[in-house]
Design a protein around this motif. Structure first.
Motif, short mmCIF file in Angstrom:
data_model
loop_
_atom_site.label_atom_id
_atom_site.label_comp_id
_atom_site.label_asym_id
_atom_site.label_seq_id
_atom_site.Cartn_x
_atom_site.Cartn_y
_atom_site.Cartn_z
N VAL A 1 0.85 -1.17 0.00
CA VAL A 1 0.00 0.00 0.00
C VAL A 1 0.89 1.23 0.00
O VAL A 1 2.07 1.17 0.34
CB VAL A 1 -0.94 0.01 1.22
CG1 VAL A 1 -1.89 -1.14 1.17
CG2 VAL A 1 -0.15 -0.01 2.51
N SER B 1 1.55 4.97 1.58
CA SER B 1 1.22 5.86 2.70
C SER B 1 1.19 7.29 2.22
O SER B 1 1.45 7.59 1.04
CB SER B 1 2.26 5.69 3.81
OG SER B 1 3.53 6.15 3.36
N ARG C 1 0.72 -5.10 2.67
CA ARG C 1 -0.70 -5.22 2.98
C ARG C 1 -1.06 -6.69 3.10
O ARG C 1 -0.72 -7.49 2.23
CB ARG C 1 -1.55 -4.58 1.87
CG ARG C 1 -3.04 -4.78 2.08
CD ARG C 1 -3.83 -3.84 1.15
NE ARG C 1 -3.54 -4.10 -0.26
CZ ARG C 1 -4.25 -4.96 -1.01
NH1 ARG C 1 -5.24 -5.64 -0.49
NH2 ARG C 1 -3.95 -5.11 -2.29
N THR D 1 -12.76 -11.11 1.56
CA THR D 1 -12.40 -9.95 0.75
C THR D 1 -13.42 -8.84 0.93
O THR D 1 -14.59 -9.08 1.20
CB THR D 1 -12.31 -10.33 -0.74
OG1 THR D 1 -13.59 -10.81 -1.16
CG2 THR D 1 -11.27 -11.40 -0.97
N THR D 2 -12.94 -7.61 0.79
CA THR D 2 -13.80 -6.42 0.88
C THR D 2 -13.40 -5.46 -0.22
O THR D 2 -12.40 -5.67 -0.94
CB THR D 2 -13.65 -5.74 2.25
OG1 THR D 2 -12.30 -5.26 2.39
CG2 THR D 2 -14.01 -6.70 3.38
N ALA D 3 -14.18 -4.39 -0.32
CA ALA D 3 -13.84 -3.37 -1.32
C ALA D 3 -12.51 -2.70 -0.98
O ALA D 3 -11.77 -2.27 -1.88
CB ALA D 3 -14.95 -2.33 -1.40
N GLU D 4 -12.20 -2.62 0.29
CA GLU D 4 -10.95 -2.00 0.70
C GLU D 4 -9.78 -2.99 0.67
O GLU D 4 -8.61 -2.59 0.60
CB GLU D 4 -11.07 -1.44 2.13
CG GLU D 4 -11.99 -0.24 2.26
CD GLU D 4 -13.45 -0.65 2.19
OE1 GLU D 4 -13.74 -1.86 2.40
OE2 GLU D 4 -14.29 0.21 1.90
N ASN D 5 -10.10 -4.28 0.71
CA ASN D 5 -9.06 -5.30 0.70
C ASN D 5 -9.42 -6.39 -0.30
O ASN D 5 -9.78 -7.51 0.07
CB ASN D 5 -8.89 -5.88 2.11
CG ASN D 5 -7.68 -6.80 2.20
OD1 ASN D 5 -6.76 -6.73 1.38
ND2 ASN D 5 -7.68 -7.67 3.22
N PRO D 6 -9.37 -6.10 -1.60
CA PRO D 6 -9.73 -7.10 -2.61
C PRO D 6 -8.55 -7.99 -2.97
O PRO D 6 -7.41 -7.72 -2.59
CB PRO D 6 -10.11 -6.23 -3.79
CG PRO D 6 -9.24 -5.03 -3.67
CD PRO D 6 -9.04 -4.78 -2.19
#
Length: 429
Positions: free
Chosen positions: A7, A9, A17, A26-31
């Protein structure tokens, strides 16, 4: 090991990450990145064992000198297909030449190509399904559907006499369409058609015919549906023995006519349809009447009605003439006068008979009166005799009945006398 990414900063310094271990995490922030998903799919598919799969060859690509050939294997009941790669030597080992439209069973292993994101079957054996085996499957399906009652006669409904709109399912610009439309309009020019041109052979035939059948069945203007196709090989007519298509036809609420192939062909659609036409032309002859024949029928019917009415009128006229020719109709009083004369004669005869009877009865009565008078005691008394009775009313017939001094009553022809018994000499007696 947990996947690790990078990621950025606020100071543009990359930082590791931690990626989700499972797809559900999985999420939209962590695909997941595409490479990870592709590797997961590749890993999953590679665990699948080789298997036998059946389908229809719809595309076959063989390049001269190439070691691999490619084909598309399509499901015969659904619009689904898979690409297949097969070695040239496997194709060369097939006894019958493989063609597009052939039914085959393939022994293959699923393979996922992550760079292209495609799934493919790698075949190491291929066997065509022979006509005999296909016919055996159709015969088995026929027994199953017959046991369910799909072919029963009581399920079939009569075709309408004169449908305003006919639904027609046929091939694109096919001769079957021409035969049905031209012959039907020749017989009844005002008939309308709702035509659905579909694939009538091959892998898309079942799905397209079923869809067209559902559309026409849902149209309230369509009063009868015709499924028509010209003749062909057994493999070409296989879609019309497909279980999905046969069940769709059985569920159709609109009267259905099957006109598949020639008279010798017998797909299962013929058995479930409300009417089986031997040819598309035969179907046209049964869905609409012949206007010329109907006109001839009307003409003959009018002639028969006219003849019947004339015959009835002639018979009634003859009957009326016969009634009018009778004497009673010529002179209605004659019957009354004749009956009056008969009554008069009857009365005269009755009077004479009554008079004769009364005269005879009077004569008989006179004779009886004379006899009665002759035999009557009064006549004896009239000749001077008398009847003696005691005071008890007993008639004296013997002198011993009385004693001297008894009072007797003497009945005469006119009146009576009271006498006393006296004494006399025996010589006087």
């Amino acid at each position: 090991m947990t996947p690790v990414g990078t990621v950025t900063s606020d100071h543009h310094t990359p930082a590791p990450r931690r990626l989700a271990a499972r797809a559900l995490e999985t999420t939209a922030e962590n695909p997941w990145p595409v490479r990870l998903l592709s590797s997961k799919i590749t890993e999953y598919v590679s665990k699948m064992a080789p298997l036998w799969v059946e389908g229809q060859v719809v595309q076959l690509n063989r390049r001269p000198g190439a070691n691999l050939a490619f084909l598309t294997l399509r499901d015969t009941d659904a619009d689904m297909s898979l690409p297949v790669s097969v070695h040239a030597r496997v194709l060369a080992a097939v006894e019958a030449p493989l063609q597009e439209g052939s039914h085959v069973v393939v022994h293959a292993k699923p393979v996922f190509w992550p760079k292209r994101g495609t799934l493919q079957l790698q075949a190491d054996a291929l066997r065509p399904v022979g006509v005999g085996e296909l016919l055996a499957r159709i015969e088995h399906l026929k027994r199953v559907l017959a046991a369910e009652g799909l072919f029963d006669a009581d399920r079939k409904v009569p075709l309408p006499f004169l449908p305003a709109t006919v639904g027609l399912i046929c091939g694109r610009e096919s001769k079957a369409e021409h035969d049905v439309v031209v012959n039907a309009r020749t017989r009844w020019p005002s008939v309308r058609f709702e035509i659905r041109e579909v694939a009538v052979q091959g892998s898309r035939a079942v799905a397209e015919v079923c869809q067209a059948l559902a559309e026409l069945d849902a149209d309230p203007a369509v009063e009868v549906i015709v499924v028509a196709r010209g003749g062909g090989a057994v493999e070409d007519l296989l879609p019309f023995s497909n279980e999905s298509l046969v069940r769709a036809a059985a569920a159709c609420r609109t009267p259905l006519v099957s006109a598949i192939g020639h008279e010798t062909d017998a797909p299962l659609l013929d058995l479930v349809a409300d009417y089986r036409a031997s040819t598309p032309t035969d179907a046209a002859k049964h869905v609409v009447p012949d206007v010329a024949e109907e006109r001839r029928g009307l003409t003959h019917a009018r002639q028969r009605i006219r003849h019947a009415v004339r015959a009835r009128l002639h018979g009634e006229q003859q009957g009326l003439a016969a009634l009018r020719s009778r004497p009673v109709m010529a002179d209605p009083h004659a019957v009354v006068e004749r009956r009056e004369e008969e009554v008069r004669h009857a009365r005269t005869a009755a009077t004479r008979a009554f008079a004769w009877r009364t005269d005879r009865a009077a004569g008989e009565l006179g004779g009886l009166v004379g006899s009665l008078r002759a035999l009557s005691p009064a006549a004896t008394l009239a000749r001077g005799y008398a009847v003696l009775r005691t005071h008890d009313g007993e008639v004296v017939r013997d002198p011993d009945q009385v004693e001297p001094g008894d009072q007797l009553e003497a009945l005469l022809a006119r009146g009576r006398l009271v006498l006393e018994v006296g004494y006399g000499d025996e010589a006087d007696e």
